[in-house]
Scaffold this motif. Structure first.
Motif, PDB file in Angstrom:
ATOM      1  N   ARG A  73       0.828  -1.197   0.000  1.00 62.98           N
ATOM      2  CA  ARG A  73       0.000   0.000   0.000  1.00 62.98           C
ATOM      3  C   ARG A  73       0.861   1.245   0.000  1.00 62.98           C
ATOM      4  O   ARG A  73       1.844   1.329   0.741  1.00 62.98           O
ATOM      5  N   GLU A  74       0.500   2.213  -0.832  1.00 61.49           N
ATOM      6  CA  GLU A  74       1.212   3.486  -0.826  1.00 61.49           C
ATOM      7  C   GLU A  74       0.626   4.387   0.251  1.00 61.49           C
ATOM      8  O   GLU A  74      -0.585   4.417   0.469  1.00 61.49           O
ATOM      9  N   ARG A  75       1.500   5.139   0.902  1.00 62.97           N
ATOM     10  CA  ARG A  75       1.054   6.099   1.910  1.00 62.97           C
ATOM     11  C   ARG A  75       0.835   7.448   1.230  1.00 62.97           C
ATOM     12  O   ARG A  75       1.767   8.037   0.700  1.00 62.97           O
ATOM     13  N   THR A  76      -0.411   7.924   1.244  1.00 60.58           N
ATOM     14  CA  THR A  76      -0.715   9.184   0.578  1.00 60.58           C
ATOM     15  C   THR A  76      -0.755  10.355   1.540  1.00 60.58           C
ATOM     16  O   THR A  76      -0.708  11.501   1.124  1.00 60.58           O
ATOM     17  N   GLY A  77      -0.874  10.041   2.836  1.00 55.84           N
ATOM     18  CA  GLY A  77      -0.979  11.108   3.817  1.00 55.84           C
ATOM     19  C   GLY A  77      -2.377  11.684   3.934  1.00 55.84           C
ATOM     20  O   GLY A  77      -2.627  12.585   4.715  1.00 55.84           O
ATOM     21  N   GLN A  78      -3.314  11.172   3.144  1.00 52.89           N
ATOM     22  CA  GLN A  78      -4.687  11.658   3.194  1.00 52.89           C
ATOM     23  C   GLN A  78      -5.566  10.643   3.908  1.00 52.89           C
ATOM     24  O   GLN A  78      -5.318   9.438   3.859  1.00 52.89           O
ATOM     25  N   ALA A  79      -6.617  11.119   4.556  1.00 53.27           N
ATOM     26  CA  ALA A  79      -7.553  10.225   5.220  1.00 53.27           C
ATOM     27  C   ALA A  79      -8.270   9.383   4.179  1.00 53.27           C
ATOM     28  O   ALA A  79      -8.749   9.900   3.187  1.00 53.27           O
ATOM     29  N   PRO A  80      -8.324   8.053   4.377  1.00 49.86           N
ATOM     30  CA  PRO A  80      -9.009   7.191   3.417  1.00 49.86           C
ATOM     31  C   PRO A  80     -10.483   7.559   3.317  1.00 49.86           C
ATOM     32  O   PRO A  80     -11.108   7.987   4.284  1.00 49.86           O
ATOM     33  N   THR A  81     -11.043   7.377   2.143  1.00 51.11           N
ATOM     34  CA  THR A  81     -12.461   7.702   1.947  1.00 51.11           C
ATOM     35  C   THR A  81     -13.242   6.508   1.456  1.00 51.11           C
ATOM     36  O   THR A  81     -14.398   6.638   1.087  1.00 51.11           O
ATOM     37  N   ALA A  82     -12.634   5.324   1.460  1.00 54.99           N
ATOM     38  CA  ALA A  82     -13.308   4.144   0.912  1.00 54.99           C
ATOM     39  C   ALA A  82     -14.622   3.860   1.627  1.00 54.99           C
ATOM     40  O   ALA A  82     -15.619   3.499   1.005  1.00 54.99           O
ATOM     41  N   LEU A  83     -14.631   4.033   2.946  1.00 52.36           N
ATOM     42  CA  LEU A  83     -15.867   3.743   3.676  1.00 52.36           C
ATOM     43  C   LEU A  83     -16.978   4.690   3.265  1.00 52.36           C
ATOM     44  O   LEU A  83     -18.122   4.290   3.086  1.00 52.36           O
ATOM     45  N   LEU A  84     -16.650   5.952   3.135  1.00 53.20           N
ATOM     46  CA  LEU A  84     -17.668   6.931   2.793  1.00 53.20           C
ATOM     47  C   LEU A  84     -18.221   6.686   1.402  1.00 53.20           C
ATOM     48  O   LEU A  84     -19.383   6.975   1.127  1.00 53.20           O
ATOM     49  N   GLU A  85     -17.398   6.144   0.515  1.00 51.62           N
ATOM     50  CA  GLU A  85     -17.854   5.883  -0.843  1.00 51.62           C
ATOM     51  C   GLU A  85     -18.794   4.694  -0.906  1.00 51.62           C
ATOM     52  O   GLU A  85     -19.586   4.569  -1.827  1.00 51.62           O
ATOM     53  N   ARG A  86     -18.714   3.790   0.086  1.00 49.48           N
ATOM     54  CA  ARG A  86     -19.498   2.574   0.010  1.00 49.48           C
ATOM     55  C   ARG A  86     -20.838   2.671   0.717  1.00 49.48           C
ATOM     56  O   ARG A  86     -21.654   1.776   0.621  1.00 49.48           O
ATOM     57  N   SER A  87     -21.069   3.712   1.497  1.00 47.60           N
ATOM     58  CA  SER A  87     -22.330   3.772   2.229  1.00 47.60           C
ATOM     59  C   SER A  87     -22.658   5.215   2.588  1.00 47.60           C
ATOM     60  O   SER A  87     -21.802   6.081   2.617  1.00 47.60           O
ATOM     61  N   ALA A  88     -23.944   5.447   2.869  1.00 46.74           N
ATOM     62  CA  ALA A  88     -24.397   6.788   3.254  1.00 46.74           C
ATOM     63  C   ALA A  88     -24.195   6.949   4.750  1.00 46.74           C
ATOM     64  O   ALA A  88     -25.070   6.643   5.554  1.00 46.74           O
ATOM     65  N   VAL A  89     -23.017   7.400   5.159  1.00 49.67           N
ATOM     66  CA  VAL A  89     -22.714   7.587   6.572  1.00 49.67           C
ATOM     67  C   VAL A  89     -22.369   9.046   6.801  1.00 49.67           C
ATOM     68  O   VAL A  89     -22.142   9.802   5.849  1.00 49.67           O
ATOM     69  N   PRO A  90     -22.319   9.502   8.076  1.00 49.79           N
ATOM     70  CA  PRO A  90     -21.921  10.885   8.319  1.00 49.79           C
ATOM     71  C   PRO A  90     -20.562  11.195   7.692  1.00 49.79           C
ATOM     72  O   PRO A  90     -19.651  10.372   7.713  1.00 49.79           O
ATOM     73  N   THR A  91     -20.432  12.345   7.143  1.00 46.58           N
ATOM     74  CA  THR A  91     -19.174  12.710   6.492  1.00 46.58           C
ATOM     75  C   THR A  91     -18.173  13.299   7.474  1.00 46.58           C
ATOM     76  O   THR A  91     -17.007  13.483   7.122  1.00 46.58           O
ATOM     77  N   GLU A  92     -18.603  13.581   8.696  1.00 45.79           N
ATOM     78  CA  GLU A  92     -17.702  14.180   9.682  1.00 45.79           C
ATOM     79  C   GLU A  92     -18.087  13.650  11.055  1.00 45.79           C
ATOM     80  O   GLU A  92     -19.182  13.933  11.552  1.00 45.79           O
ATOM     81  N   VAL A  93     -17.211  12.849  11.650  1.00 43.87           N
ATOM     82  CA  VAL A  93     -17.466  12.274  12.966  1.00 43.87           C
ATOM     83  C   VAL A  93     -16.336  12.690  13.902  1.00 43.87           C
ATOM     84  O   VAL A  93     -15.158  12.435  13.623  1.00 43.87           O
ATOM     85  N   HIS A  94     -16.692  13.346  14.992  1.00 41.63           N
ATOM     86  CA  HIS A  94     -15.744  13.775  16.014  1.00 41.63           C
ATOM     87  C   HIS A  94     -15.873  12.849  17.224  1.00 41.63           C
ATOM     88  O   HIS A  94     -16.989  12.553  17.664  1.00 41.63           O
ATOM     89  N   VAL A  95     -14.751  12.392  17.749  1.00 43.39           N
ATOM     90  CA  VAL A  95     -14.730  11.608  18.985  1.00 43.39           C
ATOM     91  C   VAL A  95     -13.943  12.411  20.012  1.00 43.39           C
ATOM     92  O   VAL A  95     -12.799  12.804  19.768  1.00 43.39           O
ATOM     93  N   LEU A  96     -14.577  12.654  21.166  1.00 45.32           N
ATOM     94  CA  LEU A  96     -13.963  13.516  22.184  1.00 45.32           C
ATOM     95  C   LEU A  96     -13.804  12.753  23.488  1.00 45.32           C
ATOM     96  O   LEU A  96     -14.678  11.963  23.875  1.00 45.32           O
ATOM     97  N   GLN A  97     -12.681  13.022  24.185  1.00 45.44           N
ATOM     98  CA  GLN A  97     -12.484  12.418  25.503  1.00 45.44           C
ATOM     99  C   GLN A  97     -11.757  13.393  26.415  1.00 45.44           C
ATOM    100  O   GLN A  97     -11.011  14.260  25.965  1.00 45.44           O
ATOM    101  N   ARG A  98     -11.974  13.219  27.711  1.00 44.25           N
ATOM    102  CA  ARG A  98     -11.323  14.078  28.700  1.00 44.25           C
ATOM    103  C   ARG A  98      -9.829  13.776  28.819  1.00 44.25           C
ATOM    104  O   ARG A  98      -9.028  14.681  29.034  1.00 44.25           O
ATOM    105  N   ARG A  99      -9.469  12.511  28.691  1.00 46.66           N
ATOM    106  CA  ARG A  99      -8.075  12.124  28.862  1.00 46.66           C
ATOM    107  C   ARG A  99      -7.230  12.576  27.669  1.00 46.66           C
ATOM    108  O   ARG A  99      -7.725  12.721  26.565  1.00 46.66           O
TER     109      ARG A  99
END
Length: 717
Positions: free
Chosen positions: A574-600
């Motif tokens: 696999r080549e490293r492109t430095g970009q976030a993969p988008t394969a999942l977003l292309e295969r299904s109608a999911v949120p395009t922006e998901v934030h995960v937050l934690q206190r730690r």
């Protein structure tokens, strides 16, 4: 509740339950309990416990048992005090083989030299160096060291058969020493043990030949052969096939297949791996050799195992963790009770995760595994039978009810919802955790078989329970309510929201069908909390439809798994492109922006399982999750979720941030549901009360602890 199975075992599993001649002896069925270290192999004092553990699987009817790996010499130990075969000190092994044989079982000793995987300073390997999974640097074996190692295998094998083992398995897979000799990645020698592919095979073949001579023709010799190393510069298919054929010529009776090195960055046995993911490569091997071949890795389901044998992909099926979960699996298949099998969910939480930190293994869905002498479920005399109520139909309540009923008590289960399952209902909806649904089906059927009375849609109160002798409170947990301005999850998740983001608890989100949830959360989602539930929710929102677990070609593409005939190690480049993969977003109608937050401030998912956490973290990276660490939550309003985040530079002041979101999902912990406990305390001369599971301790939703508590409570009634 589902009806019990009535199918004929001969018609349902004719191949799986048929005997097979292996040369020195015949096994009664095609089921092999594959090698799995449980932490009882290392010290002679634990031999009675190990013997009881393995003998229970023999009584359960498994055709062949393979022990956990034992080193042939000191340098090959996995840990400083790891199991080692020492001729003249085999009394503990005599106890194990005696008990297994008395239970009408067959057992072979696995000889495993750790090589550079050894967790001690005496580690050796073909070319020296350190593996990514140990802190110790191995030294290269000298030619004299190689010959001494081969002799050590032979001595250990001879001692094994003298101690009563029916044969020996040589571990040549999973990245241990013999596998290290075979791969260019770890064998850079310039002598007769490493210059060419033929040279690299010299040591494994010499070991096989020496072991064959040592155990004689009456001992079974199996060799664990790696079919896909899944590491860069692993073996290619021509080399694997040449090794297999030469092993046959050296007298190997059975080839047992292994997949992946421990350092590989491809999951091979996690619950997210599609069942039977590696059967194709096993079939390719079987087509080219004449000795029996054992298929392994994610073959827990008996119907899948039967199909693998029926289509000629293998001759035997290895099940290790599944036989931790249910030692009676073969007997249940023979009796046509396959839907009462306790299903392994491949979570690794109580087995591999324990072993890798030096603790004794068990099983999340069967806490008696490797604890058979300590946690016993004995039948109760008629005069001591009690009337028992179990309140709550989650994993703890289900296991308590079944265990108590199987002992002979009269048990009634009360569940407030219209179905049992508790938190496992949510888990089964997470992509990659579909196996949790199998556990639920098993519990439901076992309730019927055990004769438990089940009352659904019934919220039990103290008055209703007053006539019972014992009440086991397993009412579980509820999501924690945040003390946060603007935080007000609707009682009905379908209710219209006001200005600003819609706020849902994880329970509300996961109660919805996934397709509906994805359609309703909007394009931007913020997840408060990054523990196990927060990570699950992130995968619920970002994984494709269908999930990779149910789409084998997509799973292979996702992880770069290819035929080893195409590329060394069976691993795509696999080549490293430095970009976030988008394969999942292309295969299904999911949120395009998901934030995960934690206190730690630590990495997201840091406390997930040792053997599976890295898989979940990789999936989150693959999905392009936006991480926020070290945050303080301020408020939720029309603009979004207000937080304070650490400054980007050392010593910089925290910054105020607004995370714009259409939906905020709260995964900020749980609180115990204990109201019933307080009610029961007010009864005069009321029943004995036992509190288990989340109702006892809500932290981390620890299913292993909850189920263990359930069985311990039932055992003590």
């Amino acid at each position: 509740m589902p009806e019990l199975a009535t199918s004929s075992p001969s018609s349902a599993f004719p191949h799986l339950l048929s005997p097979l001649d292996l040369g020195p002896f015949t096994v009664k069925n095609r089921l092999v309990m594959g090698s799995m270290h449980v932490g009882l192999e290392d010290h002679a004092k634990d031999a009675p416990k190990l013997a009881a553990h393995l003998a229970e699987r023999a009584r359960g009817g498994v055709g062949l048992i393979v022990t956990g790996g034992c080193s042939p010499n000191l340098s090959g130990r996995l840990t400083p005090h790891g199991a080692q075969i020492r001729p003249g000190h085999m009394d503990a092994h005599l106890l194990v083989t005696r008990d297994v044989h008395e239970a009408d079982g067959r057992i072979v000793l696995q000889l495993l030299h750790a090589g550079r995987y050894a967790f001690h300073p005496l580690a050796v390997s073909p070319s020296g160096g350190r593996s990514p999974i140990t802190p110790f640097r191995s030294r290269p074996l000298t030619r004299i060291g190689v010959r001494r190692t081969i002799d050590a295998f032979a001595r250990a094998a001879r001692a094994g058969v003298e101690a009563g083992y029916d044969g020996v398995e040589v571990m040549g897979s999973e990245g241990y020493l013999l596998n290290q000799f075979l791969a260019p990645a770890t064998n850079r020698r310039r002598d007769r043990y490493g210059r060419t592919a033929e040279d690299r095979r010299a040591v494994p073949l010499a070991v096989a030949g020496a072991v064959r001579e040592a155990i004689g023709p009456r001992g079974l010799l199996t060799y664990r052969i790696s079919l896909q190393d899944l590491v860069k510069n692993g073996q290619d298919w021509d080399e694997i096939l040449a090794l297999a054929r030469e092993l046959e010529a050296r007298g190997v009776d059975v080839l047992s297949t292994g997949i992946g090195w421990h350092e590989a960055r491809v999951p091979t046995i996690a619950t997210s791996v599609p069942p039977g993911a590696f059967v194709d490569v096993t079939r390719h091997l079987r087509e080219q050799v004449s000795v029996p071949v054992v298929a392994s890795n994610r073959l827990h389901d008996a119907h899948i195992a039967e199909s693998v044998l029926a289509d000629g992909s293998a001759d035997l099926i290895s099940m290790a963790r599944q036989l931790l979960a249910d030692p009676q699996l073969p007997r249940k298949l023979e009796a046509g009770r396959e839907n009462q099998i306790v299903s392994c969910i491949s979570c690794n939480q109580a087995c591999l995760d324990k072993v890798f930190v030096g603790e004794r293994a068990s099983c999340l869905v069967n806490p008696r595994a490797a604890h058979e002498t300590e946690l016993r479920l004995l039948p109760v005399p008629v005069q001591r039978r009690r009337k028992v109520a179990v309140v709550g139909g989650g994993p703890a309540g289900l296991e308590a009810a079944i265990s108590a009923a199987e002992r002979g008590h009269t048990v009634t289960l009360f569940e407030a919802l219209d179905e049992v399952g508790g938190q496992f209902l949510f888990a089964a909806r997470i992509p990659g955790k579909e196996s949790y649904g199998e556990a639920l089906r098993s519990w439901r059927t076992r309730l019927v078989a055990a004769g438990v009375g089940v009352h659904l849609s019934t919220r039990a109160d103290a008055e209703m329970l007053a006539g019972f002798d014992d009440v086991i409170v397993a009412t579980g947990v509820r999501p924690r309510v945040l003390d946060l301005p603007g935080f007000a999850p609707p009682a009905d998740p379908a209710a219209a929201s006001g200005p600003g983001p819609r706020v849902l608890s994880y329970a509300q989100l996961l109660s919805m069908p996934r397709e509906r949830a994805l359609a309703e959360v909007g394009e931007r989602v913020a997840i408060i909390g990054a523990g196990g539930i927060g990570v699950d929710v992130a995968e619920f929102l970002t994984a494709p439809l269908p999930s990779f677990t149910e789409d084998l070609p997509a799973w292979r593409e996702r992880w770069g798994v290819v035929d080893p005939a195409e590329r060394r190690g069976g691993l795509a480049v696999r080549e490293r492109t430095g970009q976030a993969p988008t394969a999942l977003l292309e295969r299904s109608a999911v949120p395009t922006e998901v934030h995960v937050l934690q206190r730690r401030t630590g990495k997201i998912g840091k406390d997930l399982g040792r053997t599976t956490g890295w898989v979940h973290r990789a999936e989150l990276r693959h999905a392009g999750i936006i991480e926020h660490r070290g945050v303080a939550y301020r408020a939720i309003d029309a603009a979004g979720l207000h937080v304070t985040e650490p400054g980007t530079d050392p010593g910089a002041a925290p910054t105020e941030t607004v995370v714009a979101a259409d939906t905020v999902v709260v995964c900020a912990g749980q609180e115990s549901e204990r109201g019933l406990v307080d009610e029961l305390a007010l009864l005069e001369d009321g029943p004995r009360v036992h509190v288990i599971g989340g109702a006892d301790v809500a932290a981390e939703l620890d299913a292993e602890r909850a189920i263990r508590q359930a069985v311990e409570t039932a055992a003590a009634l």
